[in-house]
Design an enzyme around this catalytic site. Structure first.
Site, short mmCIF file in Angstrom:
data_model
loop_
_atom_site.label_atom_id
_atom_site.label_comp_id
_atom_site.label_asym_id
_atom_site.label_seq_id
_atom_site.Cartn_x
_atom_site.Cartn_y
_atom_site.Cartn_z
N VAL A 48 0.85 -1.20 0.00
CA VAL A 48 0.00 0.00 0.00
C VAL A 48 0.89 1.25 0.00
O VAL A 48 0.71 2.16 -0.83
CB VAL A 48 -0.96 0.00 1.22
N GLU B 209 -12.18 -24.82 17.08
CA GLU B 209 -12.56 -24.17 18.35
C GLU B 209 -14.04 -23.84 18.39
O GLU B 209 -14.64 -23.79 19.46
CB GLU B 209 -11.73 -22.90 18.57
N ASP C 215 -13.80 -9.87 9.15
CA ASP C 215 -15.19 -9.42 8.91
C ASP C 215 -15.60 -8.22 9.77
O ASP C 215 -16.27 -7.31 9.28
CB ASP C 215 -16.19 -10.59 9.03
N HIS D 36 -1.00 -44.94 15.38
CA HIS D 36 -1.34 -43.69 16.04
C HIS D 36 -2.61 -43.16 15.39
O HIS D 36 -3.03 -43.67 14.34
CB HIS D 36 -0.22 -42.66 15.82
N ASP E 153 -8.89 -17.03 9.46
CA ASP E 153 -10.06 -17.91 9.50
C ASP E 153 -10.58 -18.35 8.13
O ASP E 153 -11.26 -19.37 8.02
CB ASP E 153 -11.21 -17.23 10.28
N ARG F 12 -9.31 -4.68 19.09
CA ARG F 12 -10.76 -4.88 18.90
C ARG F 12 -11.45 -3.74 19.66
O ARG F 12 -11.22 -3.57 20.84
CB ARG F 12 -11.17 -6.24 19.44
N ARG G 217 -0.39 -43.46 20.49
CA ARG G 217 -1.39 -42.60 21.10
C ARG G 217 -2.30 -41.94 20.06
O ARG G 217 -1.93 -41.86 18.89
CB ARG G 217 -0.69 -41.48 21.88
N ARG H 288 4.07 1.67 -0.76
CA ARG H 288 4.94 1.89 -1.93
C ARG H 288 4.16 2.15 -3.21
O ARG H 288 4.62 2.90 -4.07
CB ARG H 288 5.90 0.70 -2.07
N ARG I 78 -12.53 -19.40 14.73
CA ARG I 78 -13.82 -18.85 15.18
C ARG I 78 -14.95 -19.81 14.80
O ARG I 78 -14.86 -20.98 15.16
CB ARG I 78 -14.05 -17.47 14.59
O1 F6P Z 1 -10.25 -14.16 13.78
C1 F6P Z 1 -8.98 -14.61 14.09
C2 F6P Z 1 -8.98 -15.33 15.42
O2 F6P Z 1 -7.67 -15.80 15.67
C3 F6P Z 1 -9.97 -16.48 15.54
O3 F6P Z 1 -9.52 -17.66 14.91
C4 F6P Z 1 -10.13 -16.60 17.03
O4 F6P Z 1 -11.37 -17.15 17.39
C5 F6P Z 1 -10.01 -15.16 17.50
O5 F6P Z 1 -9.34 -14.45 16.46
C6 F6P Z 1 -9.27 -14.98 18.79
O6 F6P Z 1 -9.36 -13.65 19.15
P1 F6P Z 1 -8.41 -12.95 20.23
O7 F6P Z 1 -7.04 -12.84 19.61
O8 F6P Z 1 -9.05 -11.64 20.47
O9 F6P Z 1 -8.36 -13.86 21.42
#
Ligand code: F6P
Length: 324
Positions: free
Chosen positions: A26, A225, A106, A218, A130, A75, A165, A28, A174
């Site tokens: 951006v 998450e 997003d 294994h 993500d 954030r 294991r 340059r 997310r």
């Molecule tokens: O959106 C990126 C991300 O790393 C997600 O995968 C995760 O749920 C979230 O941000 C974690 O947010 P923070 O860094 O605020 O804990």
């Protein structure tokens, strides 16, 4: 239409490897076009605080290989309110900024859309590990994150097979299962749990027991998450059902967000950064640049932030028979 003389750039949401090469591109590209660039620190928090800094080509030297973002990120809740957005617009005007480039996920792109709706020229660049942003095949950071996940899976497999294991690995993303699904397929996982598809403890237990009986040394399970089944719940179930393998749990967490951007991410970030400036200078705004096939195309910020991107079910089916 006003001519652009001074633009600003910020990185928002979770940092992603490749944000630095995007900032560099951006700065340059704008400098080459005779445009002044300001970096806004810590995303919308810095915008509201008026934390702007003039950036020259030298300020982005030696950052193409660095993870994270030199502009930092944050954030911010206030910028989600109409009052916060108006204050942000006021700050941009106070600094004589004619256009803004927002690199982020997003939430950051929704902030960009809000500024565009208030009449300010904005171009978005998708940056998030993500891969949940509609309108681009890949966001900046996804490829590097995937390589980090594969590195972890390969390493866990060494110890898993030495001890016979089963390892359970929790992966960020997310509410999107992209990283988990791809990591699972490419890392040869026995089972994958993602938010987009319902899994039961019984079917996971059965898959692992079958793998044990087929003679596997294994096993590996990758769990997103954001999935409805939680990794501890899966571990507890497996431990109490004598599947053959001993069970161990690893949560990758924020490790996935760090590291040097891969070649793919550097190229994607560079192309997107260049394209974002070109569109902004051409007064094509209210858009997000995106990888469409081999080309960098555009979609509206409205579509990018309201349409739902989902993982391909084709991959989900593929994962099942490849694990046998
Ligand atoms: O959106 C990126 C991300 O790393 C997600 O995968 C995760 O749920 C979230 O941000 C974690 O947010 P923070 O860094 O605020 O804990």
């Amino acid at each position: 239409m006003a001519t652009m003389r001074r633009i600003a750039v910020l990185t928002g949401g979770g940092d992603a490897p490749g944000m630095n090469p995007a900032i560099r591109a951006v700065v340059r590209t704008a400098t080459a076009a005779g445009i002044e660039v300001y970096g806004i620190r810590q995303a919308y928090s810095g915008l509201l605080a008026g934390d702007f800094e003039r950036m020259s080509n030298r300020d982005v030297s030696g950052i193409i290989q660095r993870g994270g973002t030199i502009l930092q990120t944050a954030r911010n809740l206030e910028f989600k309110t109409p009052q916060g957005q108006k204050r942000g617009l006021r700050r941009l005007n106070e600094h004589g900024i004619d256009g803004l480039i927002v690199i982020g996920g997003d939430g950051s792109l929704r902030g960009a859309l809000a500024l565009h709706t208030l009449g300010f020229p904005v171009v978005g660049v998708p940056g998030s590990i993500d891969n949940d942003i509609w309108g681009t095949n890949m966001s900046i950071g996804v490829d590097t994150a995937l390589n980090t996940i594969l590195d972890a899976i390969d390493k866990l497999r060494d110890t898993a097979s030495s001890h016979e294991r089963c390892f359970l690995l929790e992966v960020m993303g997310r509410n999107c299962g992209y990283l988990t699904l791809m990591g699972g397929i490419l890392g040869g996982a026995e089972f994958i749990v993602i938010p987009e598809r319902e899994s039961t403890l019984e079917e996971i237990g059965q898959a692992l027991e079958d793998a044990y009986m087929r003679g596997k040394s294994h096993a590996m399970g990758v769990i997103a998450e954001g999935a409805s089944l939680n990794i501890d719940e899966v571990a507890t179930y497996l431990e109490s059902h004598e599947i053959g393998f001993e069970v161990r749990v690893t949560v990758l967490g924020h490790v996935v967000r760090g590291g040097r951007p891969s070649a793919f991410d550097r190229l994607l970030a560079t192309r997107m950064g260049v394209a974002a400036v070109e569109h902004l200078l051409a007064n094509e705004t209210g858009i997000m640049v995106g990888l469409q096939g081999r080309e960098i195309g555009t979609v509206t910020l409205e579509d990018a932030t309201t349409k739902q991107r989902s993982v391909s079910l084709e991959y989900v089916n593929m994962a099942e028979f490849l694990a046998k």
